[in-house]
Design a protein around this motif. Structure first.
Motif, PDB file in Angstrom:
ATOM      1  N   LEU A 114      39.045  40.253  55.722  1.00  0.00           N
ATOM      2  CA  LEU A 114      38.856  40.593  54.309  1.00  0.00           C
ATOM      3  C   LEU A 114      39.287  42.032  54.028  1.00  0.00           C
ATOM      4  O   LEU A 114      38.713  42.977  54.565  1.00  0.00           O
ATOM      5  CB  LEU A 114      37.393  40.407  53.911  1.00  0.00           C
ATOM      6  CG  LEU A 114      37.067  40.647  52.436  1.00  0.00           C
ATOM      7  CD1 LEU A 114      37.745  39.605  51.546  1.00  0.00           C
ATOM      8  CD2 LEU A 114      35.558  40.626  52.213  1.00  0.00           C
ATOM      9  N   CYS A 115      40.295  42.188  53.214  1.00  0.00           N
ATOM     10  CA  CYS A 115      40.831  43.505  52.863  1.00  0.00           C
ATOM     11  C   CYS A 115      40.809  43.675  51.349  1.00  0.00           C
ATOM     12  O   CYS A 115      41.264  42.793  50.613  1.00  0.00           O
ATOM     13  CB  CYS A 115      42.261  43.665  53.353  1.00  0.00           C
ATOM     14  SG  CYS A 115      42.444  43.561  55.141  1.00  0.00           S
ATOM     15  N   GLY A 116      40.303  44.794  50.899  1.00  0.00           N
ATOM     16  CA  GLY A 116      40.318  45.110  49.474  1.00  0.00           C
ATOM     17  C   GLY A 116      41.312  46.225  49.192  1.00  0.00           C
ATOM     18  O   GLY A 116      42.046  46.679  50.064  1.00  0.00           O
ATOM     19  N   GLY A 117      41.329  46.654  47.933  1.00  0.00           N
ATOM     20  CA  GLY A 117      42.231  47.735  47.555  1.00  0.00           C
ATOM     21  C   GLY A 117      43.677  47.311  47.479  1.00  0.00           C
ATOM     22  O   GLY A 117      44.584  48.142  47.573  1.00  0.00           O
ATOM     23  N   LYS A 156      37.765  37.779  38.347  1.00  0.00           N
ATOM     24  CA  LYS A 156      37.546  36.869  39.466  1.00  0.00           C
ATOM     25  C   LYS A 156      37.961  37.528  40.775  1.00  0.00           C
ATOM     26  O   LYS A 156      37.284  37.386  41.802  1.00  0.00           O
ATOM     27  CB  LYS A 156      38.331  35.581  39.243  1.00  0.00           C
ATOM     28  CG  LYS A 156      37.966  34.450  40.185  1.00  0.00           C
ATOM     29  CD  LYS A 156      38.670  33.167  39.764  1.00  0.00           C
ATOM     30  CE  LYS A 156      38.271  31.994  40.655  1.00  0.00           C
ATOM     31  NZ  LYS A 156      38.940  30.732  40.224  1.00  0.00           N
ATOM     32  N   ALA A 157      39.050  38.272  40.718  1.00  0.00           N
ATOM     33  CA  ALA A 157      39.538  38.955  41.918  1.00  0.00           C
ATOM     34  C   ALA A 157      38.556  40.021  42.391  1.00  0.00           C
ATOM     35  O   ALA A 157      38.265  40.133  43.587  1.00  0.00           O
ATOM     36  CB  ALA A 157      40.904  39.576  41.640  1.00  0.00           C
ATOM     37  N   SER A 158      38.047  40.812  41.464  1.00  0.00           N
ATOM     38  CA  SER A 158      37.144  41.906  41.842  1.00  0.00           C
ATOM     39  C   SER A 158      35.831  41.385  42.412  1.00  0.00           C
ATOM     40  O   SER A 158      35.203  42.042  43.257  1.00  0.00           O
ATOM     41  CB  SER A 158      36.878  42.816  40.646  1.00  0.00           C
ATOM     42  OG  SER A 158      36.233  42.107  39.601  1.00  0.00           O
ATOM     43  N   SER A 159      35.412  40.192  41.995  1.00  0.00           N
ATOM     44  CA  SER A 159      34.150  39.637  42.487  1.00  0.00           C
ATOM     45  C   SER A 159      34.212  39.318  43.978  1.00  0.00           C
ATOM     46  O   SER A 159      33.180  39.262  44.654  1.00  0.00           O
ATOM     47  CB  SER A 159      33.786  38.378  41.692  1.00  0.00           C
ATOM     48  OG  SER A 159      34.687  37.311  41.976  1.00  0.00           O
ATOM     49  N   VAL A 160      35.420  39.109  44.501  1.00  0.00           N
ATOM     50  CA  VAL A 160      35.583  38.798  45.928  1.00  0.00           C
ATOM     51  C   VAL A 160      35.091  39.951  46.797  1.00  0.00           C
ATOM     52  O   VAL A 160      34.558  39.742  47.890  1.00  0.00           O
ATOM     53  CB  VAL A 160      37.064  38.492  46.239  1.00  0.00           C
ATOM     54  CG1 VAL A 160      37.285  38.308  47.740  1.00  0.00           C
ATOM     55  CG2 VAL A 160      37.536  37.257  45.476  1.00  0.00           C
ATOM     56  N   TYR A 161      35.243  41.170  46.301  1.00  0.00           N
ATOM     57  CA  TYR A 161      34.965  42.368  47.107  1.00  0.00           C
ATOM     58  C   TYR A 161      33.684  43.094  46.699  1.00  0.00           C
ATOM     59  O   TYR A 161      33.365  44.131  47.271  1.00  0.00           O
ATOM     60  CB  TYR A 161      36.150  43.325  46.993  1.00  0.00           C
ATOM     61  CG  TYR A 161      37.472  42.648  47.252  1.00  0.00           C
ATOM     62  CD1 TYR A 161      37.890  42.358  48.550  1.00  0.00           C
ATOM     63  CD2 TYR A 161      38.304  42.255  46.201  1.00  0.00           C
ATOM     64  CE1 TYR A 161      39.090  41.714  48.787  1.00  0.00           C
ATOM     65  CE2 TYR A 161      39.509  41.611  46.430  1.00  0.00           C
ATOM     66  CZ  TYR A 161      39.895  41.339  47.725  1.00  0.00           C
ATOM     67  OH  TYR A 161      41.078  40.693  47.964  1.00  0.00           O
ATOM     68  N   GLN A 162      32.979  42.543  45.743  1.00  0.00           N
ATOM     69  CA  GLN A 162      31.788  43.228  45.218  1.00  0.00           C
ATOM     70  C   GLN A 162      30.735  43.396  46.317  1.00  0.00           C
ATOM     71  O   GLN A 162      30.382  42.450  47.018  1.00  0.00           O
ATOM     72  CB  GLN A 162      31.207  42.430  44.046  1.00  0.00           C
ATOM     73  CG  GLN A 162      30.086  43.145  43.311  1.00  0.00           C
ATOM     74  CD  GLN A 162      29.672  42.390  42.059  1.00  0.00           C
ATOM     75  OE1 GLN A 162      30.285  41.378  41.694  1.00  0.00           O
ATOM     76  NE2 GLN A 162      28.653  42.879  41.386  1.00  0.00           N
ATOM     77  N   ASP A 163      30.263  44.625  46.464  1.00  0.00           N
ATOM     78  CA  ASP A 163      29.199  44.974  47.413  1.00  0.00           C
ATOM     79  C   ASP A 163      29.584  44.727  48.878  1.00  0.00           C
ATOM     80  O   ASP A 163      28.721  44.527  49.734  1.00  0.00           O
ATOM     81  CB  ASP A 163      27.904  44.207  47.093  1.00  0.00           C
ATOM     82  CG  ASP A 163      27.378  44.496  45.691  1.00  0.00           C
ATOM     83  OD1 ASP A 163      27.484  45.654  45.245  1.00  0.00           O
ATOM     84  OD2 ASP A 163      26.869  43.558  45.040  1.00  0.00           O
ATOM     85  N   ILE A 164      30.881  44.746  49.174  1.00  0.00           N
ATOM     86  CA  ILE A 164      31.346  44.532  50.545  1.00  0.00           C
ATOM     87  C   ILE A 164      32.137  45.748  51.013  1.00  0.00           C
ATOM     88  O   ILE A 164      33.016  46.236  50.298  1.00  0.00           O
ATOM     89  CB  ILE A 164      32.229  43.267  50.640  1.00  0.00           C
ATOM     90  CG1 ILE A 164      31.422  42.020  50.266  1.00  0.00           C
ATOM     91  CG2 ILE A 164      32.802  43.117  52.053  1.00  0.00           C
ATOM     92  CD1 ILE A 164      32.246  40.752  50.200  1.00  0.00           C
TER      93      ILE A 164
END
Length: 250
Positions: free
Chosen positions: A180-183, A197-205
């Motif tokens: 799992l990679c964000g940014g 929807k995209a931002s919810s994937v990384y919320q609080d992670i």
């Protein structure tokens, strides 16, 4: 000074890789479809960075790529096959087939066609390094990952088979497999521009970042020429390979 070709260089992993490798002293050719983004990156990185517009799904453009590279950015010592995408997260029976075609054309066909163009010169010089950006999705199945995971499994196996074909040659191959990679724009693209929807994937992670990937590649390139990492899997501490699931009453 060694020369690196990075695909998908306009954002995310590719952009961070270009920034890091120029800082490390490499000359970098950055390719992507969005030339305006590459030009912006050139303003930051200077003459050590060469921007070239390229869609890896366009075989004709790849055929002509060498003509666009000036002599002071040749030969290519390192190829980083970073361009790739995921589209959709629907189950296979409800997926848009055009999304499947785009993933196969980009993640598989584009990667192998460019590799086929660059690899012979590396073999002739008996020197070079190919780094493919795979994914843990090529090892671990997840709901909706269907064809995306299949393309990354292909990249993993293709990388291992390249090493086999290169036995006796001093050309290295690594398949880098992030979790799992964000940014990045990965989920924005997957969900066809649905940013919420995209931002919810990384919320609080506390996810892996593009800089983490760039630093890893910098380390790989710093290793001595006799040292090859076949595959490297990485996840954020927040992520683990989950256990198998069982559905009752099926």
């Amino acid at each position: 000074m060694k020369i690196v070709l990075v695909t998908g260089a306009s954002s995310g992993f590719g952009e961070a890789i270009c920034q890091k490798l120029v800082a490390d002293g490499f000359k970098v050719i950055g390719t992507a479809r969005r030339f305006d983004k590459l030009k912006q990156l050139q303003q930051t990185l200077g003459d050590a960075f060469l921007p070239i517009q390229l869609d890896v799904t366009d075989k004709s453009a790849i055929d002509h790529l060498n003509q666009l590279i000036p002599d002071n950015f040749k030969p290519i010592d390192v190829l980083i096959n970073n361009a790739g995408l995921a589209l959709g997260l629907e189950p296979a029976y409800a997926a848009d087939f055009s999304d499947w075609e785009m993933m196969v054309n980009t993640n598989v066909m584009g990667l192998i066609y460019l590799t086929r163009q660059v690899l012979p010169e590396m073999v002739t010089r008996n020197s070079g390094y190919i780094i493919n950006i795979g994914s843990i999705a090529g090892t671990y199945a997840y709901k909706g990952g269907n064809v995306y995971g299949a393309t990354k499994a292909f990249v993993r196996q293709f990388s291992l088979n390249l090493r086999t074909d290169l036995a006796g040659k001093a050309v290295r191959v690594t398949n880098l497999e992030p979790g799992l990679c964000g940014g990045t724009e990965f989920s924005n693209v997957r969900f066809h521009g649905d940013n919420d929807k995209a931002s919810s994937v990384y919320q609080d992670i506390n996810y892996i970042t593009p800089q983490d990937i760039a630093n890893t590649i910098s380390w790989l390139l710093s290793m001595p020429a006799h040292f090859n990492v076949n595959t490297m899997e990485m996840m954020p501490v927040a992520q683990t390979p989950a256990g198998l699931s069982v559905a009752k009453h099926v």
